[in-house]
Design an enzyme around this catalytic site. Structure first.
Site, PDB file in Angstrom:
ATOM      1  N   ASP A 134      -1.860   0.189 -18.718  1.00  0.00           N
ATOM      2  CA  ASP A 134      -2.514   1.043 -17.712  1.00  0.00           C
ATOM      3  C   ASP A 134      -1.340   1.637 -16.909  1.00  0.00           C
ATOM      4  O   ASP A 134      -0.214   1.682 -17.415  1.00  0.00           O
ATOM      5  CB  ASP A 134      -3.481   0.219 -16.836  1.00  0.00           C
ATOM      6  CG  ASP A 134      -4.407   1.092 -15.996  1.00  0.00           C
ATOM      7  OD1 ASP A 134      -5.399   1.601 -16.537  1.00  0.00           O
ATOM      8  OD2 ASP A 134      -4.151   1.290 -14.792  1.00  0.00           O
TER       9      ASP A 134
ATOM     10  N   LYS B 213      -9.574  -6.763 -16.459  1.00  0.00           N
ATOM     11  CA  LYS B 213      -8.435  -5.955 -15.999  1.00  0.00           C
ATOM     12  C   LYS B 213      -7.458  -6.884 -15.311  1.00  0.00           C
ATOM     13  O   LYS B 213      -7.852  -7.946 -14.818  1.00  0.00           O
ATOM     14  CB  LYS B 213      -8.903  -4.900 -14.988  1.00  0.00           C
ATOM     15  CG  LYS B 213      -7.926  -3.765 -14.785  1.00  0.00           C
ATOM     16  CD  LYS B 213      -8.148  -2.681 -15.816  1.00  0.00           C
ATOM     17  CE  LYS B 213      -7.126  -1.585 -15.753  1.00  0.00           C
ATOM     18  NZ  LYS B 213      -7.515  -0.471 -16.639  1.00  0.00           N
TER      19      LYS B 213
HETATM   20  P1  NDP Z   1       1.062   6.126 -16.325  1.00  0.00           P
HETATM   21  O1  NDP Z   1       1.745   5.054 -15.590  1.00  0.00           O
HETATM   22  O2  NDP Z   1       1.534   6.516 -17.677  1.00  0.00           O
HETATM   23  O3  NDP Z   1       1.045   7.459 -15.434  1.00  0.00           O
HETATM   24  C1  NDP Z   1       0.481   7.454 -14.180  1.00  0.00           C
HETATM   25  C2  NDP Z   1       0.586   8.850 -13.582  1.00  0.00           C
HETATM   26  O4  NDP Z   1      -0.225   8.905 -12.412  1.00  0.00           O
HETATM   27  C3  NDP Z   1       2.000   9.188 -13.141  1.00  0.00           C
HETATM   28  O5  NDP Z   1       2.204  10.575 -13.232  1.00  0.00           O
HETATM   29  C4  NDP Z   1       1.989   8.735 -11.678  1.00  0.00           C
HETATM   30  O6  NDP Z   1       2.928   9.388 -10.847  1.00  0.00           O
HETATM   31  C5  NDP Z   1       0.599   9.139 -11.269  1.00  0.00           C
HETATM   32  N1  NDP Z   1       0.166   8.286 -10.163  1.00  0.00           N
HETATM   33  C6  NDP Z   1       0.057   6.940 -10.154  1.00  0.00           C
HETATM   34  N2  NDP Z   1      -0.317   6.495  -8.959  1.00  0.00           N
HETATM   35  C7  NDP Z   1      -0.429   7.595  -8.184  1.00  0.00           C
HETATM   36  C8  NDP Z   1      -0.787   7.794  -6.835  1.00  0.00           C
HETATM   37  N3  NDP Z   1      -1.090   6.756  -6.033  1.00  0.00           N
HETATM   38  N4  NDP Z   1      -0.833   9.077  -6.371  1.00  0.00           N
HETATM   39  C9  NDP Z   1      -0.519  10.126  -7.186  1.00  0.00           C
HETATM   40  N5  NDP Z   1      -0.170   9.983  -8.473  1.00  0.00           N
HETATM   41  C10 NDP Z   1      -0.126   8.745  -8.951  1.00  0.00           C
HETATM   42  O7  NDP Z   1      -0.482   5.700 -16.356  1.00  0.00           O
HETATM   43  P2  NDP Z   1      -1.664   6.194 -17.328  1.00  0.00           P
HETATM   44  O8  NDP Z   1      -1.464   7.621 -17.683  1.00  0.00           O
HETATM   45  O9  NDP Z   1      -1.810   5.199 -18.381  1.00  0.00           O
HETATM   46  O10 NDP Z   1      -2.915   6.045 -16.357  1.00  0.00           O
HETATM   47  C11 NDP Z   1      -3.411   7.127 -15.572  1.00  0.00           C
HETATM   48  C12 NDP Z   1      -4.869   6.866 -15.229  1.00  0.00           C
HETATM   49  O11 NDP Z   1      -5.641   6.763 -16.433  1.00  0.00           O
HETATM   50  C13 NDP Z   1      -5.157   5.564 -14.460  1.00  0.00           C
HETATM   51  O12 NDP Z   1      -6.251   5.782 -13.604  1.00  0.00           O
HETATM   52  C14 NDP Z   1      -5.571   4.591 -15.562  1.00  0.00           C
HETATM   53  O13 NDP Z   1      -6.370   3.552 -15.070  1.00  0.00           O
HETATM   54  C15 NDP Z   1      -6.370   5.538 -16.445  1.00  0.00           C
HETATM   55  N6  NDP Z   1      -6.580   5.120 -17.822  1.00  0.00           N
HETATM   56  C16 NDP Z   1      -5.532   4.790 -18.622  1.00  0.00           C
HETATM   57  C17 NDP Z   1      -5.755   4.423 -19.936  1.00  0.00           C
HETATM   58  C18 NDP Z   1      -4.649   4.128 -20.875  1.00  0.00           C
HETATM   59  O14 NDP Z   1      -4.942   3.883 -22.042  1.00  0.00           O
HETATM   60  N7  NDP Z   1      -3.405   4.163 -20.465  1.00  0.00           N
HETATM   61  C19 NDP Z   1      -7.118   4.323 -20.475  1.00  0.00           C
HETATM   62  C20 NDP Z   1      -8.136   4.766 -19.573  1.00  0.00           C
HETATM   63  C21 NDP Z   1      -7.865   5.133 -18.287  1.00  0.00           C
HETATM   64  P3  NDP Z   1       4.196   8.557 -10.251  1.00  0.00           P
HETATM   65  O15 NDP Z   1       5.153   8.446 -11.395  1.00  0.00           O
HETATM   66  O16 NDP Z   1       4.684   9.387  -9.133  1.00  0.00           O
HETATM   67  O17 NDP Z   1       3.662   7.215  -9.804  1.00  0.00           O
HETATM   68  O1  2IT Z   2      -8.710   1.769 -18.250  1.00  0.00           O
HETATM   69  C1  2IT Z   2      -8.630   1.558 -19.475  1.00  0.00           C
HETATM   70  O2  2IT Z   2      -9.599   1.713 -20.237  1.00  0.00           O
HETATM   71  C2  2IT Z   2      -7.342   1.125 -20.024  1.00  0.00           C
HETATM   72  N1  2IT Z   2      -6.363   1.050 -19.290  1.00  0.00           N
HETATM   73  C3  2IT Z   2      -7.218   0.768 -21.478  1.00  0.00           C
HETATM   74  C4  2IT Z   2      -7.754  -0.602 -21.746  1.00  0.00           C
HETATM   75  C5  2IT Z   2      -7.491  -1.143 -23.120  1.00  0.00           C
HETATM   76  O3  2IT Z   2      -7.774  -2.336 -23.295  1.00  0.00           O
HETATM   77  O4  2IT Z   2      -7.027  -0.424 -24.002  1.00  0.00           O
END
Ligand code: NDP
Ligand code: 2IT
Length: 452
Positions: free
Chosen positions: A173, A133
């Site tokens: 992420d 990561k």
């Molecule tokens: P994005 O940046 O697309 O969206 C993040 C969302 O979470 C936004 O709505 C943001 O709101 C909110 N958020 C972020 N930080 C905070 C906080 N401190 N308090 C409240 N809300 C918060 O990210 P993703 O959708 O990609 O990621 C979301 C989660 O999913 C993370 O935990 C990530 O690690 C996990 N994840 C992502 C994957 C991927 O493929 N993208 C894969 C597996 C897991 P705001 O705009 O106000 O910051």
């Molecule tokens: O938390 C996660 O699994 C991710 N942000 C996606 C990682 C990846 O390599 O696609």
């Protein structure tokens, strides 16, 4: 019952005390380690190979941690400096693989927890993906496209020395989506003069996989379907609360709508919207457009559709059958967990990484609800990243339907693994199932490869 180890530690507590004293500043990492150790301790004690190989100390220690300076110029010509990180945690079963997070709260402890979780998640996918990561404390909110590009280029200038399509393959992420992956891919290609699958989450025109943007959210809902099947239930007709409104939240919402559920909330760091009529495909399209600007607020939804915006709160006080935390770590605490179960919620699947606090997880397990931890429930994203890597290696493209079918198959297999290792007779402990199921494959591979 505490089983005493024949190796370096007298007990589980002795081991954890040592981890705490070594990493006292890394609270999220300690939280993640404590949870995994809680599940795998007995499995380790029962294997002479694991004990002799001191697998516990080796698995909680990253192979490599890279921290670097990222200087960049804003649109007014001012110089800024952020910290860049890449944690190359474990390569026993494949090249390091995991996302990059750009968020002001990023620090070493956060990225180490994410990289540690990624080891077991990636193992559960059944693919050859190690755990890693990275990211930066850079805040993309309020930055121009030009500033984002300059930051990404500077970040990749250093990162490019440490990654490669057979070494370490980053992805998105929080704060890193298709646009940022594009800027970083362009800079990598320019520095190395090679077009390889060094990043995943690319746009399809230049090597990305269909369904990668959708994969985490869709996969989380496929995992919910599998959990519901164990109780002869289905998604259709269920009311769901979702937190977040970014990549994972949007596509979890989309799949719930497709399968006949009624999602009623979305959120961001300012608060949540509650739409009792249900978020429809049309309303979701509005959210997708809105969130193309990373500074946009979900409160705009409430204005547009005349629903409530609850400022400064999380959606867990809303009555639902299914809750999907899809925003960030520790966004759902013990009080939230109690409010959910008291309101009848019986399925929680973590689209985000470690969104539930330790106490919240303990509550869900005590109540014997269907609780899918992130490393199982949100593994669909990295799984399709693995499928993107395969397509890049063969220079072939799969159709949306082919990728979606592979994703479904992987989520079903992860569920089967969780049941295999987490079945307690009257209930499935998916936390133990995911931790042990993910651990065994990595630990066995480490033993096979000697003391490295
Ligand atoms: P994005 O940046 O697309 O969206 C993040 C969302 O979470 C936004 O709505 C943001 O709101 C909110 N958020 C972020 N930080 C905070 C906080 N401190 N308090 C409240 N809300 C918060 O990210 P993703 O959708 O990609 O990621 C979301 C989660 O999913 C993370 O935990 C990530 O690690 C996990 N994840 C992502 C994957 C991927 O493929 N993208 C894969 C597996 C897991 P705001 O705009 O106000 O910051
Ligand atoms: O938390 C996660 O699994 C991710 N942000 C996606 C990682 C990846 O390599 O696609």
């Amino acid at each position: 019952m505490e089983i005493t180890s024949s190796m370096n530690y007298k007990s589980k507590q002795d081991f954890l005390d040592n981890v705490h004293s070594k990493f006292s500043n890394e609270k999220e990492f300690l939280q993640a380690v404590e949870e995994v150790i809680g599940s795998i301790w007995d499995t380790v004690q029962q294997s002479q190979d694991y004990l002799d190989g001191n697998i516990l100390d080796r698995i909680i220690t990253p192979e490599r941690v890279i921290i670097f300076r990222v200087p960049w110029l804003d649109d007014n010509g001012r110089v800024h400096v952020n910290l860049g990180y890449r944690i190359q945690f474990n390569s026993a079963i494949g090249p390091y693989k995991g996302g990059l997070r750009f968020h002001p709260k990023v620090n070493l402890g956060v990225l180490k927890f994410l990289a540690f979780e990624q080891i077991f998640k990636n193992s559960l996918t059944g693919l050859n993906l190690g755990g890693g990561k990275g990211g930066s404390d850079f805040d993309p909110k309020g930055k121009s496209d030009n500033e984002i590009m300059k930051f990404c280029q500077s970040f990749m200038t250093e990162l490019s020395r440490h990654i490669g399509h057979n070494t370490d393959v980053p992805a998105g992420d929080i704060g890193v989506g298709g646009r940022e992956i594009g800027f970083m891919f362009g800079q990598y290609k320019r520095i190395k003069n090679e077009f390889t699958g060094v990043l995943t989450g690319k746009k399809t025109d230049w090597g990305g996989s269909l369904i990668r943007p959708e994969a985490t959210g869709y996969g989380t809902v496929y995992f919910v379907e599998e959990m519901l099947k164990t109780r002869n239930e289905s998604i259709s007709g269920k009311v769901a609360t979702i937190s977040g409104s970014g990549n994972v939240a949007q596509f979890a919402c989309e799949k719930l709508i497709q399968l006949g559920a009624k999602p009623v909330t979305l959120s961001d760091s300012s608060g949540y919207i509650y739409d009792p009529e249900g978020i429809t495909s049309e309303k979701l399209e509005f959210v997708k457009k809105l969130k193309e600007n990373s500074s946009a607020r979900i409160s705009e939804y409430a204005k547009k559709y005349n629903v409530d915006f609850i400022e400064g709160k999380t959606p867990w006080e809303v009555k639902c059958d299914i809750a999907l935390p899809c925003a960030t770590q520790n966004e759902l605490n013990e009080d939230d967990a109690k409010a959910l179960t008291e309101n009848g919620c019986f399925v929680v699947a973590e689209g985000a990484n470690m969104p539930s606090t330790t106490e919240a997880v303990e509550h869900f397990i005590k109540e014997k609800i269907l609780f899918g931890p992130g490393k199982a429930a949100n593994a669909g994203g990295v799984a399709v990243s693995g499928i993107e890597m395969s397509q890049n290696s063969t220079r072939m493209h799969l159709s949306s339907e082919e990728v979606d079918n592979l994703l479904k198959g992987i989520m079903t297999r992860i569920h089967t693994t969780c049941v295999q290792y987490g079945d307690k007779g009257d209930f499935i402990n998916y936390v133990d199932g995911a931790n042990i199921g993910g651990f065994v494959r990595v630990a066995d591979s480490m033993i096979d490869q000697g003391i490295v």
